[in-house]
Write an enzyme that holds these catalytic residues in place. Structure first.
Site, PDB file in Angstrom:
ATOM      1  N   SER A 121      35.535 -29.872 -48.753  1.00  0.00           N
ATOM      2  CA  SER A 121      36.188 -28.802 -48.892  1.00  0.00           C
ATOM      3  C   SER A 121      37.551 -29.156 -48.881  1.00  0.00           C
ATOM      4  CB  SER A 121      35.998 -27.883 -47.716  1.00  0.00           C
ATOM      5  OG  SER A 121      34.495 -27.717 -47.654  1.00  0.00           O
ATOM      6  N   LYS A 177      41.291 -25.116 -35.258  1.00  0.00           N
ATOM      7  CA  LYS A 177      41.567 -25.423 -36.568  1.00  0.00           C
ATOM      8  C   LYS A 177      42.555 -24.558 -37.162  1.00  0.00           C
ATOM      9  CE  LYS A 177      38.207 -28.840 -38.010  1.00  0.00           C
ATOM     10  NZ  LYS A 177      37.088 -28.810 -38.906  1.00  0.00           N
ATOM     11  N   HIS A 192      27.682 -28.031 -50.507  1.00  0.00           N
ATOM     12  CA  HIS A 192      26.889 -27.256 -49.326  1.00  0.00           C
ATOM     13  C   HIS A 192      25.950 -26.370 -49.878  1.00  0.00           C
ATOM     14  CE1 HIS A 192      31.134 -27.119 -47.371  1.00  0.00           C
ATOM     15  NE2 HIS A 192      30.446 -28.058 -46.569  1.00  0.00           N
ATOM     16  N   ARG A 248      26.428 -37.030 -46.967  1.00  0.00           N
ATOM     17  CA  ARG A 248      26.771 -37.393 -48.515  1.00  0.00           C
ATOM     18  C   ARG A 248      26.795 -38.875 -48.609  1.00  0.00           C
ATOM     19  NH1 ARG A 248      32.425 -34.290 -47.756  1.00  0.00           N
ATOM     20  NH2 ARG A 248      32.018 -35.522 -45.901  1.00  0.00           N
TER      21      ARG A 248
HETATM   22  O1  PNS Z   1      31.649 -28.237 -41.712  1.00  0.00           O
HETATM   23  P1  PNS Z   1      32.067 -29.320 -40.542  1.00  0.00           P
HETATM   24  O2  PNS Z   1      33.342 -29.029 -40.241  1.00  0.00           O
HETATM   25  O3  PNS Z   1      31.737 -30.770 -40.601  1.00  0.00           O
HETATM   26  O4  PNS Z   1      31.126 -28.791 -39.253  1.00  0.00           O
HETATM   27  C1  PNS Z   1      31.420 -29.312 -37.962  1.00  0.00           C
HETATM   28  C2  PNS Z   1      30.272 -28.372 -37.036  1.00  0.00           C
HETATM   29  C3  PNS Z   1      30.771 -27.019 -36.972  1.00  0.00           C
HETATM   30  C4  PNS Z   1      29.009 -28.662 -37.385  1.00  0.00           C
HETATM   31  C5  PNS Z   1      30.648 -28.984 -35.458  1.00  0.00           C
HETATM   32  O5  PNS Z   1      32.174 -29.124 -35.260  1.00  0.00           O
HETATM   33  C6  PNS Z   1      30.164 -28.102 -34.352  1.00  0.00           C
HETATM   34  O6  PNS Z   1      28.884 -28.293 -34.394  1.00  0.00           O
HETATM   35  N1  PNS Z   1      30.970 -27.434 -33.965  1.00  0.00           N
HETATM   36  C7  PNS Z   1      30.532 -26.502 -32.673  1.00  0.00           C
HETATM   37  C8  PNS Z   1      30.712 -27.183 -31.356  1.00  0.00           C
HETATM   38  C9  PNS Z   1      29.779 -28.111 -30.909  1.00  0.00           C
HETATM   39  O7  PNS Z   1      28.430 -27.765 -31.085  1.00  0.00           O
HETATM   40  N2  PNS Z   1      30.254 -29.397 -30.492  1.00  0.00           N
HETATM   41  C10 PNS Z   1      29.032 -30.406 -30.205  1.00  0.00           C
HETATM   42  C11 PNS Z   1      28.532 -31.044 -31.176  1.00  0.00           C
HETATM   43  S1  PNS Z   1      29.478 -32.794 -31.087  1.00  0.00           S
END
Ligand code: PNS
Length: 160
Positions: free
Chosen positions: A128, A41, A17, A90
């Site tokens: 993570s 979560k 990150h 990745r």
């Molecule tokens: O680090 P991560 O868990 O891969 O991040 C995922 C994240 C936070 C980018 C994604 O879950 C997100 O954007 N969540 C907020 C809700 C949202 O915008 N959902 C629509 C996109 S499908």
């Protein structure tokens, strides 16, 4: 001013990150790292702890700000005045999920683009989840996360 947001869970932030954060900071005037407050979560670290850990880990990069958010990433981007969402890629296994998310975000907010930065090869295997698993079994995570983060992960796991 060119602003980008980099949303994620960061539970905890890894060297992968941080690599993406530093490289994004070189491309934009300001990068706002958005730490998702996701009640669905159950993260190892609270959102406040994740923000603090990220602040410590990025204190040498001047144009980075860390902020928590809940709700949609595109709404967070709009609130920040950002025209771009940064995500790290990745490997090909990330691609399907990331593409779906980028396309959903594009429909929700056509004015905001997703920019993928490919993770540096040395961190391409890192997540993570792996960090927490290795630490949970008492393994050495010093190659995966900065020293201050490693300390906090062990401390937190010892509380459980
Ligand atoms: O680090 P991560 O868990 O891969 O991040 C995922 C994240 C936070 C980018 C994604 O879950 C997100 O954007 N969540 C907020 C809700 C949202 O915008 N959902 C629509 C996109 S499908």
């Amino acid at each position: 001013m060119r602003i980008a947001v980099y949303p994620g869970s960061f539970d905890p932030v890894t060297k992968g990150h941080l690599d993406v954060i530093v490289r994004a900071a070189a491309l934009f005037d300001q990068v706002i790292v958005g730490v998702l407050h996701n009640s669905a979560k159950s993260p190892l670290f609270s959102v406040e702890e994740r923000v603090k850990i990220l602040e410590e880990a990025t204190q040498e990069v001047p144009n980075i700000r860390i902020q928590s958010f809940s709700g949609l990433s595109v709404d967070f981007a709009r609130q920040c005045g950002a025209k771009a969402i940064i995500r790290g890629l990745r490997a090909i296994t990330d691609f399907e999920y990331e593409l779906q998310m980028a396309q959903t975000n594009r429909v929700l907010a056509p004015d905001i683009d997703t920019i993928f930065l490919t993770t540096s090869l040395e961190y391409a295997y890192l997540s993570s989840t792996t960090v927490k698993e290795v630490a949970g079994f008492g393994g050495d995570i010093s190659k995966f996360v900065p020293a201050n983060v490693a300390r906090k992960v062990y401390e937190k796991l010892n509380q459980h």
